[in-house]
Design a protein around this motif. Structure first.
Motif, PDB file in Angstrom:
ATOM      1  N   THR A   2       0.834  -1.198   0.000  1.00 38.80           N
ATOM      2  CA  THR A   2       0.000   0.000   0.000  1.00 38.80           C
ATOM      3  C   THR A   2       0.863   1.240   0.000  1.00 38.80           C
ATOM      4  O   THR A   2       2.056   1.203   0.304  1.00 38.80           O
ATOM      5  N   ARG A   3       0.239   2.371  -0.330  1.00 41.20           N
ATOM      6  CA  ARG A   3       0.976   3.640  -0.323  1.00 41.20           C
ATOM      7  C   ARG A   3       1.550   3.903   1.066  1.00 41.20           C
ATOM      8  O   ARG A   3       2.682   4.331   1.213  1.00 41.20           O
ATOM      9  N   LYS A   4       0.741   3.640   2.100  1.00 40.72           N
ATOM     10  CA  LYS A   4       1.192   3.899   3.473  1.00 40.72           C
ATOM     11  C   LYS A   4       2.396   3.048   3.833  1.00 40.72           C
ATOM     12  O   LYS A   4       3.387   3.529   4.388  1.00 40.72           O
ATOM     13  N   SER A   5       2.337   1.756   3.510  1.00 40.98           N
ATOM     14  CA  SER A   5       3.458   0.890   3.857  1.00 40.98           C
ATOM     15  C   SER A   5       4.681   1.194   3.013  1.00 40.98           C
ATOM     16  O   SER A   5       5.815   1.063   3.468  1.00 40.98           O
ATOM     17  N   ALA A   6       4.467   1.634   1.755  1.00 39.88           N
ATOM     18  CA  ALA A   6       5.602   2.010   0.906  1.00 39.88           C
ATOM     19  C   ALA A   6       6.313   3.212   1.479  1.00 39.88           C
ATOM     20  O   ALA A   6       7.540   3.269   1.519  1.00 39.88           O
ATOM     21  N   PHE A   7       5.527   4.186   1.955  1.00 35.79           N
ATOM     22  CA  PHE A   7       6.142   5.372   2.528  1.00 35.79           C
ATOM     23  C   PHE A   7       6.889   5.023   3.812  1.00 35.79           C
ATOM     24  O   PHE A   7       7.982   5.519   4.075  1.00 35.79           O
ATOM     25  N   ALA A   8       6.303   4.131   4.629  1.00 36.45           N
ATOM     26  CA  ALA A   8       6.959   3.719   5.864  1.00 36.45           C
ATOM     27  C   ALA A   8       8.295   3.052   5.579  1.00 36.45           C
ATOM     28  O   ALA A   8       9.279   3.261   6.290  1.00 36.45           O
ATOM     29  N   LYS A   9       8.343   2.249   4.494  1.00 32.11           N
ATOM     30  CA  LYS A   9       9.590   1.586   4.131  1.00 32.11           C
ATOM     31  C   LYS A   9      10.651   2.601   3.725  1.00 32.11           C
ATOM     32  O   LYS A   9      11.814   2.497   4.099  1.00 32.11           O
ATOM     33  N   VAL A  10      10.233   3.616   2.944  1.00 35.08           N
ATOM     34  CA  VAL A  10      11.176   4.662   2.554  1.00 35.08           C
ATOM     35  C   VAL A  10      11.665   5.420   3.778  1.00 35.08           C
ATOM     36  O   VAL A  10      12.847   5.746   3.905  1.00 35.08           O
ATOM     37  N   GLU A  51       3.819  18.773  -1.938  1.00 33.52           N
ATOM     38  CA  GLU A  51       3.653  17.401  -1.457  1.00 33.52           C
ATOM     39  C   GLU A  51       4.970  16.635  -1.458  1.00 33.52           C
ATOM     40  O   GLU A  51       5.286  15.906  -0.511  1.00 33.52           O
ATOM     41  N   ILE A  52       5.745  16.808  -2.522  1.00 33.64           N
ATOM     42  CA  ILE A  52       7.037  16.116  -2.590  1.00 33.64           C
ATOM     43  C   ILE A  52       7.968  16.615  -1.490  1.00 33.64           C
ATOM     44  O   ILE A  52       8.636  15.829  -0.810  1.00 33.64           O
ATOM     45  N   ALA A  53       8.022  17.938  -1.289  1.00 39.42           N
ATOM     46  CA  ALA A  53       8.892  18.496  -0.248  1.00 39.42           C
ATOM     47  C   ALA A  53       8.484  17.997   1.132  1.00 39.42           C
ATOM     48  O   ALA A  53       9.340  17.625   1.956  1.00 39.42           O
ATOM     49  N   ARG A  54       7.197  17.963   1.399  1.00 38.79           N
ATOM     50  CA  ARG A  54       6.735  17.508   2.711  1.00 38.79           C
ATOM     51  C   ARG A  54       7.143  16.068   2.972  1.00 38.79           C
ATOM     52  O   ARG A  54       7.639  15.740   4.058  1.00 38.79           O
ATOM     53  N   GLU A  55       6.925  15.204   1.982  1.00 42.43           N
ATOM     54  CA  GLU A  55       7.231  13.795   2.203  1.00 42.43           C
ATOM     55  C   GLU A  55       8.731  13.536   2.224  1.00 42.43           C
ATOM     56  O   GLU A  55       9.219  12.722   3.009  1.00 42.43           O
ATOM     57  N   HIS A  62      11.424  16.403   9.605  1.00 44.29           N
ATOM     58  CA  HIS A  62      11.008  17.798   9.495  1.00 44.29           C
ATOM     59  C   HIS A  62       9.542  17.931   9.084  1.00 44.29           C
ATOM     60  O   HIS A  62       8.973  17.055   8.427  1.00 44.29           O
ATOM     61  N   THR A  63       8.963  19.050   9.469  1.00 44.54           N
ATOM     62  CA  THR A  63       7.615  19.424   9.061  1.00 44.54           C
ATOM     63  C   THR A  63       7.707  20.650   8.169  1.00 44.54           C
ATOM     64  O   THR A  63       8.444  21.594   8.481  1.00 44.54           O
ATOM     65  N   VAL A  64       6.978  20.640   7.075  1.00 48.49           N
ATOM     66  CA  VAL A  64       6.947  21.789   6.176  1.00 48.49           C
ATOM     67  C   VAL A  64       5.686  22.603   6.443  1.00 48.49           C
ATOM     68  O   VAL A  64       4.576  22.059   6.435  1.00 48.49           O
ATOM     69  N   ASN A  65       5.856  23.886   6.700  1.00 51.03           N
ATOM     70  CA  ASN A  65       4.736  24.808   6.806  1.00 51.03           C
ATOM     71  C   ASN A  65       4.748  25.689   5.559  1.00 51.03           C
ATOM     72  O   ASN A  65       5.628  26.529   5.389  1.00 51.03           O
ATOM     73  N   TYR A  66       3.776  25.459   4.695  1.00 50.98           N
ATOM     74  CA  TYR A  66       3.695  26.193   3.440  1.00 50.98           C
ATOM     75  C   TYR A  66       2.555  27.195   3.496  1.00 50.98           C
ATOM     76  O   TYR A  66       1.429  26.850   3.869  1.00 50.98           O
ATOM     77  N   GLU A  67       2.845  28.432   3.162  1.00 50.09           N
ATOM     78  CA  GLU A  67       1.832  29.473   3.090  1.00 50.09           C
ATOM     79  C   GLU A  67       2.036  30.294   1.821  1.00 50.09           C
ATOM     80  O   GLU A  67       3.146  30.363   1.291  1.00 50.09           O
ATOM     81  N   ILE A  68       0.962  30.924   1.375  1.00 54.46           N
ATOM     82  CA  ILE A  68       1.028  31.773   0.198  1.00 54.46           C
ATOM     83  C   ILE A  68       1.531  33.163   0.579  1.00 54.46           C
ATOM     84  O   ILE A  68       1.131  33.734   1.586  1.00 54.46           O
ATOM     85  N   MET A  69       2.425  33.676  -0.238  1.00 52.72           N
ATOM     86  CA  MET A  69       2.942  35.040  -0.089  1.00 52.72           C
ATOM     87  C   MET A  69       3.258  35.538  -1.485  1.00 52.72           C
ATOM     88  O   MET A  69       3.714  34.763  -2.330  1.00 52.72           O
ATOM     89  N   ASN A  70       3.004  36.809  -1.768  1.00 50.72           N
ATOM     90  CA  ASN A  70       3.287  37.281  -3.124  1.00 50.72           C
ATOM     91  C   ASN A  70       4.765  37.089  -3.443  1.00 50.72           C
ATOM     92  O   ASN A  70       5.613  37.070  -2.549  1.00 50.72           O
ATOM     93  N   TRP A  71       5.054  36.923  -4.731  1.00 48.58           N
ATOM     94  CA  TRP A  71       6.371  36.455  -5.132  1.00 48.58           C
ATOM     95  C   TRP A  71       7.486  37.429  -4.779  1.00 48.58           C
ATOM     96  O   TRP A  71       8.550  37.026  -4.302  1.00 48.58           O
ATOM     97  N   ALA A  72       7.260  38.705  -4.985  1.00 45.56           N
ATOM     98  CA  ALA A  72       8.306  39.685  -4.674  1.00 45.56           C
ATOM     99  C   ALA A  72       8.654  39.640  -3.187  1.00 45.56           C
ATOM    100  O   ALA A  72       9.827  39.670  -2.808  1.00 45.56           O
TER     101      ALA A  72
END
Length: 254
Positions: A2-10, A51-55, A62-72
């Motif tokens: 399963t996806r869950k067990s695959a992630f646990a193995k990684v 999603e890739i960065a978080r996993e 580590h935990t990723v906290n992602y928020e929107i902010m204007n690019w500049a």
């Protein structure tokens, strides 16, 4: 498996062979909404780079906290060390940042009304055309030069900012208030599909394709570590097939 067990193995592989977890941090990442790279925070689909960065970084605790902010402002904050990193930059735009591995690709595209597309070879090919752009964005040289040449004309160069800027520009295009809208290919295709106006728009592509990155602040001491861990975690997720799974959720392939 399963996806869950695959992630646990990684994750276990990372712990056993990745040197262990030295420190569990909350990593602050920012960017303006640029779906499918980074989308609405807290949603089921926050963007494939998010999603890739978080996993990948979770493999190192580590935990990723992602928020929107204007690019500049995102670039200003990462350069000063007020945030850890930004999502969706490249080495030409931000050469002094600390780069992780390439996670996506960038290809400039230009949206025209259906039946009006043209190949943009020089500023002369778009002479007199009204551009709907986004404030603070960098564009291919032809578009950038044209915008510079006509910077004093609010009619020929129309810029917007905010999370809905692209959507507004595309609606202006169909309402004949602008004549072309430059944007990254995947972002443009995703937005057109979301708005159900794909058949109303014709796209011209720039042939150059470049890599996109999550890049970290040069002012923060853990940035090199995060970049290295992101690269290692990405390779483990790719080997497990998880990267391909995430990409498929956004209608993309590796």
């Amino acid at each position: 498996m399963t996806r869950k067990s695959a992630f646990a193995k990684v994750a276990m592989t990372a712990l056993l062979f990745g040197g262990g977890i030295a420190q569990a941090d909350t990593i602050e990442l920012r960017g303006d909404q640029w779906c499918p790279f980074n989308c609405q925070p807290g949603s089921e689909r926050p963007g494939f780079m998010v999603e890739i960065a978080r996993e990948a970084l979770a493999l190192y605790g580590h935990t990723v906290n992602y928020e929107i902010m204007n690019w500049a402002r995102s670039l200003e904050y990462v350069h000063s060390g007020r945030i850890n990193g930004v999502i969706g930059t490249d080495k030409d735009e931000s050469p002094d940042l600390v780069f992780g591995p390439p996670i996506g690709t960038y290809q400039e595209a230009v949206a025209f009304r259906a039946g009006e597309a043209r190949q943009i070879d020089s500023t002369e090919t778009i002479e007199g055309q009204r551009v709907g752009a986004i404030k603070g964005y960098e564009y291919i040289s032809v578009i950038a030069d044209y915008m510079d040449q006509n910077s004093s004309s609010s009619e020929l160069v129309q810029t917007l900012s905010g999370d809905t800027a692209l959507e507004q520009n595309l609606r202006k295009l169909l309402a004949r208030r602008v004549d072309l809208v430059p944007e990254e290919r995947s972002v443009l295709a995703y937005t057109l599909s979301t708005l159900s106006i794909t058949s109303d728009v014709e796209i011209a592509l720039d042939p150059e394709i470049s890599d996109l990155f999550i890049a970290f602040s040069p002012e923060l001491e853990n940035s090199e570590t995060y970049a290295t861990q992101l690269a290692s975690g990405l390779e483990q997720l790719r080997a497990s097939g998880r990267v391909a799974e995430i990409m498929s959720l956004y209608g993309l392939s590796e």
